[in-house]
Each structure stands twice: as structure tokens, then as C-alpha cells.
Design an enzyme around this catalytic site. Structure first.
Site, mmCIF file in Angstrom:
data_model
loop_
_atom_site.group_PDB
_atom_site.id
_atom_site.type_symbol
_atom_site.label_atom_id
_atom_site.label_comp_id
_atom_site.label_asym_id
_atom_site.label_seq_id
_atom_site.Cartn_x
_atom_site.Cartn_y
_atom_site.Cartn_z
ATOM 1 N N ASN A 278 40.088 35.932 -43.699
ATOM 2 C CA ASN A 278 40.896 36.907 -42.888
ATOM 3 C C ASN A 278 42.107 36.169 -42.706
ATOM 4 O OD1 ASN A 278 39.427 35.024 -41.118
ATOM 5 N ND2 ASN A 278 39.514 36.278 -39.443
ATOM 6 N N GLU B 200 45.413 37.148 -40.221
ATOM 7 C CA GLU B 200 45.762 37.732 -39.306
ATOM 8 C C GLU B 200 47.361 37.814 -38.940
ATOM 9 O OE1 GLU B 200 43.777 36.369 -35.851
ATOM 10 O OE2 GLU B 200 41.855 37.394 -36.429
ATOM 11 N N CYS C 109 40.832 41.511 -43.183
ATOM 12 C CA CYS C 109 39.635 40.810 -43.068
ATOM 13 C C CYS C 109 39.169 40.237 -44.390
ATOM 14 C CB CYS C 109 38.301 41.876 -42.746
ATOM 15 S SG CYS C 109 38.294 43.034 -41.202
ATOM 16 N N GLU D 187 36.500 40.056 -46.143
ATOM 17 C CA GLU D 187 36.055 40.804 -47.210
ATOM 18 C C GLU D 187 36.706 41.583 -48.155
ATOM 19 O OE1 GLU D 187 35.245 40.794 -43.848
ATOM 20 O OE2 GLU D 187 33.236 41.093 -43.546
ATOM 21 N N CYS E 88 32.922 44.991 -40.866
ATOM 22 C CA CYS E 88 33.772 46.115 -40.129
ATOM 23 C C CYS E 88 33.510 47.509 -41.097
ATOM 24 C CB CYS E 88 35.262 45.783 -39.765
ATOM 25 S SG CYS E 88 36.151 46.002 -40.900
ATOM 26 N N CYS F 36 35.781 47.563 -44.065
ATOM 27 C CA CYS F 36 35.398 46.792 -45.038
ATOM 28 C C CYS F 36 34.276 47.263 -45.946
ATOM 29 C CB CYS F 36 35.324 45.393 -44.643
ATOM 30 S SG CYS F 36 36.615 44.342 -44.516
HETATM 31 N N1 THU Z 1 36.833 39.972 -39.485
HETATM 32 C C1 THU Z 1 36.481 39.892 -40.673
HETATM 33 O O1 THU Z 1 37.394 39.067 -41.474
HETATM 34 N N2 THU Z 1 35.255 40.162 -41.231
HETATM 35 C C2 THU Z 1 34.250 40.699 -40.753
HETATM 36 O O2 THU Z 1 33.442 41.001 -41.114
HETATM 37 C C3 THU Z 1 34.522 41.328 -39.147
HETATM 38 C C4 THU Z 1 35.977 40.810 -38.742
HETATM 39 C C5 THU Z 1 37.907 39.438 -38.737
HETATM 40 C C6 THU Z 1 39.258 40.566 -38.509
HETATM 41 C C7 THU Z 1 39.935 39.615 -37.646
HETATM 42 O O3 THU Z 1 40.772 38.744 -38.009
HETATM 43 C C8 THU Z 1 38.937 38.989 -36.764
HETATM 44 O O4 THU Z 1 37.892 38.746 -37.674
HETATM 45 C C9 THU Z 1 38.331 39.555 -35.522
HETATM 46 O O5 THU Z 1 38.136 40.716 -35.698
#
Ligand code: THU
Length: 159
Positions: free
Chosen positions: A61, A63, A72, A74, A111, A114
Site C-alpha cells: 500500500n 499512501e 492498496c 493488492e 477492500c 480491490c
Molecule cells: N489496505 C490495503 O492495502 N489492503 C487491504 O486489503 C486493506 C487496506 C491499505 C489501504 C490503506 O493504506 C491502509 O491499508 C489502511 O486502510
């Protein structure tokens, strides 16, 4: 009125029960969490995709101060895999996540956005994708995105 039930199937494994390839993929997802850029959530997610040609690509991920601009693990992983190897189906995608207190004790659920992307990758290559969701206690394994996203919207509805 009738009730419509849609079954999904999830297999729960311990790490020790996995075969060598699956262990390697989980290890790659776990290791990838160290490369996450998550200064806002402090929630580090890593994913590893095994492609049909045997290559493994990982992603995390990423940000951003403008929160929705991040993505994310994925999607980072699948978009990278599809960009670099557009002719290679994704055979298995493994995901791992850690909060500041460590790796999760429940399998990390992707999520909704994804899930939609996973499903389209699967449809694009016309082969079900295996999905492995890591936790310290158990690992969920699913055969096909329909087990993550039942009743999904796809391009065939527009035909
Ligand atoms: N996130 C992911 O990368 N994958 C997931 O399956 C759930 C959430 C990330 C998005 C964000 O950077 C952080 O986790 C918190 O939501």
C-alpha cells in the site's frame, strides 16, 4: 418471494499445512509489508502475485497526504503485474498486513475496490485466481474471486 442463497467457499490452513510454493508466496507478501508506505494509517500491507510463468511480483500500500490518492497493496501488485507482464495470468495472490501491534490474528480482507479489480484481472485472463489471506492464526484460501465478491458486476452485464 423466494430467498436466493449464494455459497462461497473458504479453506482455512495453518502455515505449516501449505505447500512449498504457497509458503514462498505468503513469505513474499509478509516480507513486502516492510516496503509499505503507510505514514497515515500505520497499517502496512503487502501482496505477492504468482504469475503463470512462475514469476512472483510484490507490491504494497502506498499512501498520500491527499488520502484517496493512495492505493492498496493488492491493486499496486496486480496493476504492476499486468503492466509488466500483460500476457501472464495471475495464478495466486497472497496478502499479508500488520498494524503497529504486529501481524493480524484474522485473515486480512481486501477492500471492496480491490475485490472488483481482482475480479476483472481474473476475467481478463479467463482463469480463476487463487487468493490467500494471511494471519498469524490461519490462512484463508479461496479458489476464484466469486468467493470474495459474489454477485459481482462485470462487463458482460453491459452487452
Ligand atoms: N489496505 C490495503 O492495502 N489492503 C487491504 O486489503 C486493506 C487496506 C491499505 C489501504 C490503506 O493504506 C491502509 O491499508 C489502511 O486502510
Amino acid at each position: 418471494m423466494k430467498e436466493v442463497k449464494i455459497d462461497i467457499n473458504i479453506h482455512s490452513y495453518s502455515y505449516e499445512e501449505l505447500d512449498a510454493t504457497d509458503k514462498m508466496l505468503i513469505d513474499a507478501a509478509i516480507e513486502a509489508t516492510n516496503r509499505s508506505y503507510a505514514p497515515y494509517s500505520n497499517f502496512a500491507v503487502g501482496a505477492a502475485a504468482l504469475l503463470e510463468n512462475g514469476k512472483v511480483v510484490t507490491g504494497t500500500n502506498q499512501e498520500n497526504a491527499a488520502y484517496p490518492s493512495g492505493t492498496c497493496a493488492e491493486r499496486t501488485t496486480l496493476f504492476y503485474a499486468n503492466s509488466e507482464y500483460p500476457d501472464q495470468p495471475v495464478v495466486t495472490l497472497a496478502v499479508a498486513a500488520k498494524s503497529p501491534s504486529g501481524f493480524l490474528d484474522r485473515p486480512i480482507p481486501p477492500c471492496g475496490a480491490c475485490r472488483q479489480v481482482l475480479m476483472e484481472v481474473e476475467q481478463r485472463y479467463k482463469r480463476p485466481m487463487r487468493i490467500m489471506l494471511y494471519s498469524k492464526n490461519e490462512i484463508y484460501v479461496m479458489y476464484g474471486t466469486r468467493n470474495l465478491l459474489p454477485l459481482s458486476f462485470a462487463s458482460d452485464y453491459m452487452e
